[in-house]
Write a protein that holds these residues in place. Sequence first.
Motif, PDB file in Angstrom:
ATOM      1  N   TYR A  22       0.877  -1.181   0.000  1.00  0.00           N
ATOM      2  CA  TYR A  22       0.000   0.000   0.000  1.00  0.00           C
ATOM      3  C   TYR A  22       0.906   1.220   0.000  1.00  0.00           C
ATOM      4  CZ  TYR A  22      -3.306   3.524   1.657  1.00  0.00           C
ATOM      5  OH  TYR A  22      -4.070   4.657   1.782  1.00  0.00           O
ATOM      6  N   PRO A  23       0.949   1.991  -1.119  1.00  0.00           N
ATOM      7  CA  PRO A  23       1.996   3.002  -1.278  1.00  0.00           C
ATOM      8  C   PRO A  23       1.736   4.332  -0.574  1.00  0.00           C
ATOM      9  CG  PRO A  23       0.604   2.946  -3.225  1.00  0.00           C
ATOM     10  CD  PRO A  23       0.125   1.828  -2.335  1.00  0.00           C
ATOM     11  N   SER A  24       0.525   4.573  -0.111  1.00  0.00           N
ATOM     12  CA  SER A  24       0.180   5.888   0.419  1.00  0.00           C
ATOM     13  C   SER A  24       0.797   6.139   1.793  1.00  0.00           C
ATOM     14  CB  SER A  24      -1.344   6.020   0.517  1.00  0.00           C
ATOM     15  OG  SER A  24      -1.717   7.235   1.142  1.00  0.00           O
ATOM     16  N   THR A  25       1.007   7.402   2.106  1.00  0.00           N
ATOM     17  CA  THR A  25       1.473   7.784   3.441  1.00  0.00           C
ATOM     18  C   THR A  25       0.323   7.847   4.431  1.00  0.00           C
ATOM     19  OG1 THR A  25       1.276  10.127   2.839  1.00  0.00           O
ATOM     20  CG2 THR A  25       3.448   9.101   2.561  1.00  0.00           C
TER      21      THR A  25
ATOM     22  N   ALA B  80      -7.681   4.926   5.294  1.00  0.00           N
ATOM     23  CA  ALA B  80      -6.724   4.608   4.232  1.00  0.00           C
ATOM     24  C   ALA B  80      -7.453   4.088   3.001  1.00  0.00           C
ATOM     25  CB  ALA B  80      -5.721   3.571   4.721  1.00  0.00           C
ATOM     26  N   GLY B  81      -6.862   4.325   1.859  1.00  0.00           N
ATOM     27  CA  GLY B  81      -7.440   3.888   0.597  1.00  0.00           C
ATOM     28  C   GLY B  81      -7.271   4.954  -0.461  1.00  0.00           C
ATOM     29  N   ASN B  82      -7.951   4.775  -1.591  1.00  0.00           N
ATOM     30  CA  ASN B  82      -7.899   5.726  -2.694  1.00  0.00           C
ATOM     31  C   ASN B  82      -6.475   5.932  -3.185  1.00  0.00           C
ATOM     32  OD1 ASN B  82      -9.537   7.292  -4.426  1.00  0.00           O
ATOM     33  ND2 ASN B  82      -8.779   9.163  -3.475  1.00  0.00           N
ATOM     34  N   ALA B  83      -5.775   4.805  -3.418  1.00  0.00           N
ATOM     35  CA  ALA B  83      -4.379   4.855  -3.827  1.00  0.00           C
ATOM     36  C   ALA B  83      -4.204   4.136  -5.161  1.00  0.00           C
ATOM     37  CB  ALA B  83      -3.498   4.219  -2.765  1.00  0.00           C
ATOM     38  N   THR B  84      -3.002   4.269  -5.716  1.00  0.00           N
ATOM     39  CA  THR B  84      -2.623   3.527  -6.916  1.00  0.00           C
ATOM     40  C   THR B  84      -2.109   2.147  -6.516  1.00  0.00           C
ATOM     41  OG1 THR B  84      -0.373   4.393  -6.822  1.00  0.00           O
ATOM     42  CG2 THR B  84      -2.004   5.670  -8.086  1.00  0.00           C
ATOM     43  N   GLY B  85      -1.625   1.397  -7.494  1.00  0.00           N
ATOM     44  CA  GLY B  85      -0.947   0.151  -7.212  1.00  0.00           C
ATOM     45  C   GLY B  85      -1.853  -1.059  -7.172  1.00  0.00           C
TER      46      GLY B  85
END
Length: 522
Positions: free
Chosen positions: A326-329, A336-341
């Motif tokens: 999970y790449p987000s900070t 958490a969520g709404n990220a790429t990858g």
Amino acid sequence: MKKALIIAIMGSVTLGTSCKKYFDINENPNKATTATPVLILPNALTTTASVLNGFNSYGSQLVGYSANAGGYGGFGTAITYNFSTNDNSARWSGTYDMLEDYQAILAPTDTIPGMKYYNAVARIMKVHGFQLLVDAYNDVPYEEALKGLGKLSPAYTDAKVIYKDLADQLDKAIADINAAPTTPGIRELSATADVMFHADMKRWKQFANTLKLRILIRARGKVTFSNSTFDNAGFLTADATINPGYRRDNNRQNPKWNTWGFSYTGSDGSKSWMPNTFIYSMYNGTRLSDSKRGAAIYYQFPSAAHNRLGYENTSVIASPGGSFWYPSTNRTGTSAGNATGVLKGPEASMPIITAAESYFLQAEAVVRNIITGDAKALFNKGIEASYTYLYQLPDGTLAAGKTPVADATAYVTDNIASPLVNFDLATDEAKKIEAIITQKYIALNFVNGEEAWNEYRRTGYPTLLNTAGATGSQTFASTASESTRPDRLPTRILYPTSEGSYNTTNVPKNISPFTSLIFWAK
């Protein structure tokens, strides 16, 4: 193998993230009820997504996508590969459980002209499920399977025979779609029930064509197929994904997110695994340079921790909450969520076959003269489609500032001297196939790990260095491997204990995780 008794509707619909279903098997035949295809289909597709989550984890651990993380021990057969009949048993039970649902749609719709779409969809997904089983176990119950009380100890069918029939079943499904009545009304596939393509029958035909292409390529030279042509709908050009309405709620999250990211309450998913050094080397410049996809996938790339499978030491770093995938900070589990990858968020769709895999299958098929086309163009489209998938947010839109086409072009430029990226340098068939499979390997990273594992066993790509002292960027074989093979890898998992107990006469004997091959494997 779980024996189907009677399909029953078990109350209201919930979106489970395990293989337990909201339409399940009624163990009491005196209290049978019925469920219509429109009710069974969304459950069956949702269960397929959960089953594939388990297959992705199994494949990713074997093919060099994931490795044991710090702070944990007792990895046992996961790092020795000396599997028992208890290891990965959920792959068997979960898949047959799913197949029972598709059979429950097929049985009542086989003779109803107005239900051809439901019948075709169930037939296509049944093919998908049985290919998963054959690719993991080789011979499996097929011709006598899914007959409930009529056959409690089904015979095993030769894997090559199954593969041939799977291709035939896809041809029948496509023919039924093409022949289905078009009058609006009850005869149409419900867009609500179809949580994969929302009743877009052209996409179902493209999915069937792509599955058939995968089958023909994998069994090339081992099976004589009835028909090696494809419907003019073509192959998938967009990701085939399942989403029954995933959201941050109990039993309603995307199953991959629920396993590796966070629970709906915000607690951590699995932290016992981390990125494998081998696949990480495909991004950080050790083998190839790919900073854009690396950053889209991994937390803290290019300095994310990674490990070689089997290396257990206090120096191995523990995985953070939400994992390194999970790449987000934003590491607060309740938001958490709404990220790429590959771990985009709890609402993200589950990939069944990506457009990237479809393009790489087509590229290989062109090289091997199975279909006609431009292998280089298809190869480059596969790379581009991988960027597109990774750059998408949970709602399917591209993240702000992400440019898949430009970044895919820059990737080729950055690796212009490598024949694994610059297709012009792949000057013979073997090098072309190596480039295609290596790029497919990168594109499938923690997306559909089981397919990368299948392709490695079939082709031997990506190429590993198997000499003593090979580093983690040169091989993904475990340092604790007990395999006797030159690549120090296993060949397969074992039939589950349940088959030895309840289908003793038929289950194949003397199967070894180090010497018994799937029929298409090297």
